[in-house]
Every structure is written in structure tokens, then in C-alpha cells.
Design a protein around this motif. Structure first.
Motif, PDB file in Angstrom:
ATOM      1  N   ALA A 119       0.827  -1.211   0.000  1.00 53.76           N
ATOM      2  CA  ALA A 119       0.000   0.000   0.000  1.00 53.76           C
ATOM      3  C   ALA A 119       0.859   1.257   0.000  1.00 53.76           C
ATOM      4  CB  ALA A 119      -0.929  -0.007   1.214  1.00 53.76           C
ATOM      5  N   ILE A 120       1.937   1.258   0.779  1.00 50.19           N
ATOM      6  CA  ILE A 120       2.855   2.408   0.808  1.00 50.19           C
ATOM      7  C   ILE A 120       3.512   2.604  -0.550  1.00 50.19           C
ATOM      8  CG2 ILE A 120       5.034   3.246   1.781  1.00 50.19           C
ATOM      9  CD1 ILE A 120       4.158   1.878   4.438  1.00 50.19           C
ATOM     10  N   ALA A 121       3.887   1.499  -1.206  1.00 54.65           N
ATOM     11  CA  ALA A 121       4.477   1.594  -2.546  1.00 54.65           C
ATOM     12  C   ALA A 121       3.490   2.199  -3.526  1.00 54.65           C
ATOM     13  CB  ALA A 121       4.900   0.204  -3.030  1.00 54.65           C
ATOM     14  N   SER A 122       2.216   1.949  -3.319  1.00 54.01           N
ATOM     15  CA  SER A 122       1.182   2.457  -4.215  1.00 54.01           C
ATOM     16  C   SER A 122       0.845   3.922  -3.978  1.00 54.01           C
ATOM     17  CB  SER A 122      -0.095   1.617  -4.048  1.00 54.01           C
ATOM     18  OG  SER A 122      -1.200   2.215  -4.693  1.00 54.01           O
ATOM     19  N   ALA A 123       0.699   4.295  -2.697  1.00 47.58           N
ATOM     20  CA  ALA A 123       0.143   5.626  -2.413  1.00 47.58           C
ATOM     21  C   ALA A 123       0.885   6.399  -1.332  1.00 47.58           C
ATOM     22  CB  ALA A 123      -1.331   5.481  -2.024  1.00 47.58           C
ATOM     23  N   GLY A 124       2.033   5.922  -0.880  1.00 47.40           N
ATOM     24  CA  GLY A 124       2.781   6.639   0.139  1.00 47.40           C
ATOM     25  C   GLY A 124       2.326   6.288   1.550  1.00 47.40           C
ATOM     26  N   PHE A 125       3.050   6.803   2.525  1.00 48.15           N
ATOM     27  CA  PHE A 125       2.776   6.460   3.924  1.00 48.15           C
ATOM     28  C   PHE A 125       1.425   6.981   4.412  1.00 48.15           C
ATOM     29  CE2 PHE A 125       7.313   5.754   3.744  1.00 48.15           C
ATOM     30  CZ  PHE A 125       7.510   4.676   4.601  1.00 48.15           C
ATOM     31  N   GLY A 126       0.895   7.983   3.765  1.00 51.51           N
ATOM     32  CA  GLY A 126      -0.378   8.542   4.184  1.00 51.51           C
ATOM     33  C   GLY A 126      -1.560   7.598   3.996  1.00 51.51           C
ATOM     34  N   ILE A 127      -1.369   6.525   3.234  1.00 51.56           N
ATOM     35  CA  ILE A 127      -2.464   5.592   2.971  1.00 51.56           C
ATOM     36  C   ILE A 127      -2.786   4.722   4.184  1.00 51.56           C
ATOM     37  CG2 ILE A 127      -1.038   3.682   2.126  1.00 51.56           C
ATOM     38  CD1 ILE A 127      -4.446   4.828   0.684  1.00 51.56           C
TER      39      ILE A 127
END
Length: 332
Positions: A119-127
Motif C-alpha cells: 500500500a505504501i508503494a502504491s500511495a505513500g505512507f499517508g495511505i
């Protein structure tokens, strides 16, 4: 067939494969002590564990809902299907790797770390859903410590009760009782561990717009229960050896104390909808019992190797999932 539907089908298959692997990877959790004390023959123990895992998986869905919504918001992922598929591939890889080397690693850590990493790879730590994610991480960290404490306490009580009792008769009685404690532990394992794959499949259904709530559909529950039960029936002999004999020499009274302690911790976590690592909990219970029985009798080198694996599993699975996501996104 629509591409998204094909990916969703692949995710369901991969989640069931993960559950199957989880079954044989974690079989040792429920039956290693019973097998090592000869309370049960290995074949009978595995069949019993498979049955109780299947039943346990059908009894509860609270942990599955936690996996679905408390790590990332499945409704906010723009490419959720790719994220979930990458997470499952990473989790399966790490489970097989640790199983091959006979290391009782955590399927829970692997899956949760993989979901977060992809998920972080997809949308960053804010996800990340930090409130829920931190709550899950705290449960994974604190549950082994609690299991160690409970195991130490339960066996300390046993020592007082069993003082001056006939050792041979006591061992016979505990060997019989251990059949029931092993069954209880297998039930608790099914109630907690099988739900993780249920939560992942539900995330995939939401990502594919095939579901609008985090409720767990019955076919998902039944499929995951079946995969877990079948995987358990295959058995995990390498990990049985590690958990059942390489931590300490287990006697029937030790086994009962460890089984009761770990089952209590797992049941407690399940009822408050938190995923825990049954591998961590069981191994920590045995360590607690062993420390209470005779601290020098615990094989701390094995325990040290296990703890190192526990610590590195979540970040490594997150890294593998992130790399897998980047590779998949080139083709999907």
C-alpha cells in the motif's frame, strides 16, 4: 473476461493458497507439545488440529473485519487489486522460505507487513490507517510478552499443586488432558489465523466494486476455513520439531500449561477483534513455562533465532511486497 475480475479471481486463489500454507506452517502451534509428549500420535494430532481449525474458522469474523479496514482503507486504494495481489505474493514467499528452514515465523506479521508495504508503494505512507495499524502492531508485540507471563504463572501454579504428587501418575493424567488442551488451542488458531485471509479477500472484493461493506460473506468464510483445514492436514513437520523439542524438553504438565496459556491469549485477542501471531504466542508460552520449570533447561539459542526472525519478518515482508507491487504495476 474483464481484467479486474481476472485479478480478483487470482487474489482469491492466492489468499486461499496463503491460508493453506498458513495451515501447514502453523500446524505445529497446536499439536507440537502433544506430539512431543506422546499424548497423541502425529497423524491423529494433525487430523484433530485440521478439524478444530476448520470449526474455529467458521465461528468468528471480527478479526477479518480488522484486517479489511484497519491497516489501509480499502475504499481509498486506487489500484487496490494490485496492492493486495502483491501483498499475498510476498506473504506466501516469506511463509515458504521460513517453513523450508524450519523457522517458526509469523504468518500474521508477514501478511500485515506485506499489506502495509504494498500500500505504501502504491500511495505513500499517508495511505495507512495509523490508529488501527498501530493497534494491530501493539497486539503483535504485546501478545508474546503476555503469553510468556501467563505461561510462567500457570506453570508456577502447577508446581504448587503438583508438589509431592506421584510423578508417573501425574504425567499419565496430564497426557490425557493434553489431548483436550491441544484441541482447544487448534480451535483458537482457526478462530484467529483463518480470518486474515478472509479479510484480504474482502478487501479484494471491495477493490473490484463487488462489495460495498466490510462484512465477510459466508462463501469467503467457508473457503478460508476449508483451505486452513486442508493445509493443517498436510502438517508442518520441520516446525513441529522446532516448537516441540528445540525450545525445551517438554513433559505432559509443561505441555498442558503451555497449551492453556497460549489458548487463553489467542481467545482473548480474537474476542477483541485483534490479529495475533499464534506462532509467537505458542512459542512464548513454552518459553514462559520452561523458565518457570528450569530456566537452564530452555534452549535460549533457538529462542534467540526465533526472536530475530519475528523482528525482521514485518519489515522484510513489507519490502518484498513493495518490490512485488512495482513489478506487477509494470504489467497490470
Amino acid at each position: 473476461m474483464d481484467g479486474l475480475i481476472i485479478i480478483t479471481v487470482l487474489i482469491v486463489i492466492a489468499a486461499l493458497v496463503f491460508d493453506f500454507i498458513n495451515g501447514f506452517h502453523d500446524t505445529a502451534n497446536a499439536i507440537a507439545t502433544a506430539v512431543s509428549t506422546r499424548a497423541l500420535k502425529a497423524r491423529h494430532a494433525i487430523l484433530m488440529a485440521a478439524t478444530m481449525n476448520f470449526i474455529g474458522a467458521l465461528l468468528f469474523t471480527g478479526v477479518a473485519k480488522t484486517i479489511t479496514g484497519d491497516i489501509v482503507d480499502p475504499f481509498s486504494l486506487t489500484d487496490g487489486s494490485v496492492v493486495i495481489l502483491a501483498a499475498l505474493i510476498a506473504g506466501i514467499f516469506w511463509n515458504l522460505f521460513t517453513w523450508y528452514f524450519g523457522i517458526p515465523s509469523s504468518s500474521s506479521h508477514a501478511l500485515i507487513g506485506a499489506i502495509a508495504g504494498a500500500a505504501i508503494a502504491s500511495a505513500g505512507f499517508g495511505i495507512l490507517e495509523y490508529k488501527g495499524f498501530i493497534r494491530i502492531i501493539m497486539a503483535l508485540i504485546l501478545s508474546p510478552l503476555l503469553a510468556f507471563t501467563v505461561g510462567y504463572t500457570v506453570y508456577s501454579i502447577f508446581k504448587v499443586i503438583l508438589k509431592d504428587r506421584n510423578l508417573a501418575r501425574t504425567n499419565r493424567n496430564f497426557r490425557v488432558f493434553q489431548i483436550f488442551t491441544a484441541a482447544t488451542q487448534a480451535l483458537s488458531h482457526g478462530m484467529n489465523d483463518a480470518q486474515k485471509a478472509m479479510g484480504v479477500i474482502t478487501m479484494a472484493l471491495i477493490a473490484a466494486n463487488l462489495q460495498t461493506t466490510t462484512d465477510i460473506q459466508f462463501w469467503v468464510q467457508l473457503a478460508c476455513a476449508s483451505a486452513m483445514g486442508l493445509g493443517t492436514a498436510v502438517g508442518g513437520w520441520k516446525i513441529i520439531k522446532t516448537v516441540g523439542g528445540n525450545i525445551m524438553k517438554i513433559k505432559p504438565a509443561n505441555g498442558v500449561a503451555a497449551d492453556l496459556s497460549s489458548a487463553m491469549v489467542i481467545f482473548g485477542a480474537t474476542f477483541i477483534h485483534l490479529p495475533v501471531s499464534t506462532t509467537h504466542v505458542v512459542s512464548s508460552s513454552i518459553l514462559g513455562v520452561g523458565s518457570s520449570h528450569r530456566i537452564k533447561g530452555v534452549k535460549w539459542t533457538t529462542a534467540q533465532r526465533m526472536i530475530i526472525t519475528w523482528v525482521i519478518t514485518l519489515p522484510i515482508s513489507a519490502f518484498i511486497a513493495a518490490i512485488t507491487y512495482y513489478i506487477l504495476s509494470l504489467f497490470i
